[in-house]
Design a protein around this motif. Sequence first.
Motif, short mmCIF file in Angstrom:
data_model
loop_
_atom_site.label_atom_id
_atom_site.label_comp_id
_atom_site.label_asym_id
_atom_site.label_seq_id
_atom_site.Cartn_x
_atom_site.Cartn_y
_atom_site.Cartn_z
N PHE A 58 -26.09 -1.44 -11.75
CA PHE A 58 -26.06 -0.20 -10.99
C PHE A 58 -24.87 -0.35 -10.06
O PHE A 58 -24.91 -1.14 -9.12
N THR A 59 -23.80 0.37 -10.32
CA THR A 59 -22.52 0.06 -9.67
C THR A 59 -22.27 0.88 -8.40
O THR A 59 -22.67 2.04 -8.30
N VAL A 60 -21.60 0.23 -7.46
CA VAL A 60 -21.26 0.86 -6.19
C VAL A 60 -19.83 0.44 -5.82
O VAL A 60 -19.48 -0.73 -5.94
N LYS A 61 -19.05 1.42 -5.37
CA LYS A 61 -17.71 1.11 -4.87
C LYS A 61 -17.65 1.56 -3.42
O LYS A 61 -17.97 2.71 -3.10
N VAL A 62 -17.27 0.63 -2.54
CA VAL A 62 -17.21 0.95 -1.11
C VAL A 62 -15.84 0.59 -0.55
O VAL A 62 -15.16 -0.30 -1.07
N PRO A 63 -15.42 1.25 0.53
CA PRO A 63 -14.22 0.79 1.23
C PRO A 63 -14.48 -0.58 1.84
O PRO A 63 -15.64 -0.94 2.12
N GLU A 64 -13.44 -1.33 2.07
CA GLU A 64 -13.60 -2.65 2.66
C GLU A 64 -14.36 -2.55 3.97
O GLU A 64 -14.02 -1.78 4.86
N GLY A 65 -15.45 -3.34 4.07
CA GLY A 65 -16.21 -3.40 5.31
C GLY A 65 -17.11 -2.21 5.58
O GLY A 65 -17.55 -2.02 6.72
N ASP A 66 -17.44 -1.40 4.57
CA ASP A 66 -18.26 -0.20 4.76
C ASP A 66 -19.40 -0.22 3.74
O ASP A 66 -19.18 -0.55 2.58
N ASN A 67 -20.61 0.17 4.17
CA ASN A 67 -21.73 0.11 3.23
C ASN A 67 -22.49 1.43 3.09
O ASN A 67 -23.65 1.43 2.64
N LEU A 68 -21.89 2.56 3.45
CA LEU A 68 -22.59 3.84 3.34
C LEU A 68 -23.12 4.08 1.94
O LEU A 68 -24.29 4.44 1.75
N MET A 69 -22.29 3.87 0.92
CA MET A 69 -22.72 4.16 -0.44
C MET A 69 -23.74 3.15 -0.96
O MET A 69 -24.50 3.46 -1.88
N PHE A 70 -23.78 1.97 -0.38
CA PHE A 70 -24.83 1.04 -0.74
C PHE A 70 -26.18 1.55 -0.25
O PHE A 70 -27.20 1.40 -0.92
N HIS A 71 -26.21 2.17 0.91
CA HIS A 71 -27.45 2.77 1.39
C HIS A 71 -27.95 3.84 0.42
O HIS A 71 -29.15 3.95 0.15
N VAL A 72 -27.02 4.64 -0.11
CA VAL A 72 -27.38 5.63 -1.12
C VAL A 72 -27.92 4.95 -2.37
O VAL A 72 -28.95 5.34 -2.93
#
Length: 232
Positions: A58-72
């Motif tokens: 289940f893939t996630v791409k985030v900006p360096e040092g940011d986890n907003l999309m991981f919460h999603v």
Amino acid sequence: MSRTGCVIVKDFKRPERALVERFAGVAAANLDDCMNRISAAHEDISPVNKSSLLGTAFTVKVPEGDNLMFHVAMDLAKPGDVIVIDAGGDTRRSIFGELMVTYCRKRGINGIVVDGSIRDVGAMEVLDDFAVYARGVTPDGPYKNGPGEVNTPIACGGRTVYPGDIVLGDEDGVVFIRPGEAEELLKRVDALHANELRILDTIEKEGTYIRPWVDEKIRSLGVGYVEYMEYM
């Protein structure tokens, strides 16, 4: 407006669970050997504990040092998934810690692989039912600004990962498998493992390790042997 860099794909086709489970117990090293020895994630992405890893990506791409999309992603991932996070290899800020791991475990997620950093390592080291792989460790926490992507092709440890890929990891590292290649790889890895068992048995019983390819390679290099030499 372009959705590149800011899109959430809620669901995707996963391989049959029975196919995924057939990789249980397969050594990452043997699997990588059968994938031409260039398919494992970078060695800096290492296991935090001794839990084995197997599931669907289940893939996630985030900006360096940011986890907003991981919460999603935590709310969308399904039991049996492995959340694979492309954090750009940046290790200056952790992408997750104990709270997020606890939530993922509760939801039946099988593990997390992040090409980035984590924190609260002490809480993860003792887990025996949830694998975590990361490139680094730092107490500095993440931002939560976005943007990012969920369930799009990503890069993790120098390897392309698609949603639904089979993810396998052990103490040696992580390998990603395209479902369409799984059956052939299972045949090859079974044959490789059987051959290794025969070699090990011969070493134990006879004390020999027959490798004709070594002599062939030495001859092809034109190596000269010297019977004896004194260096006084």
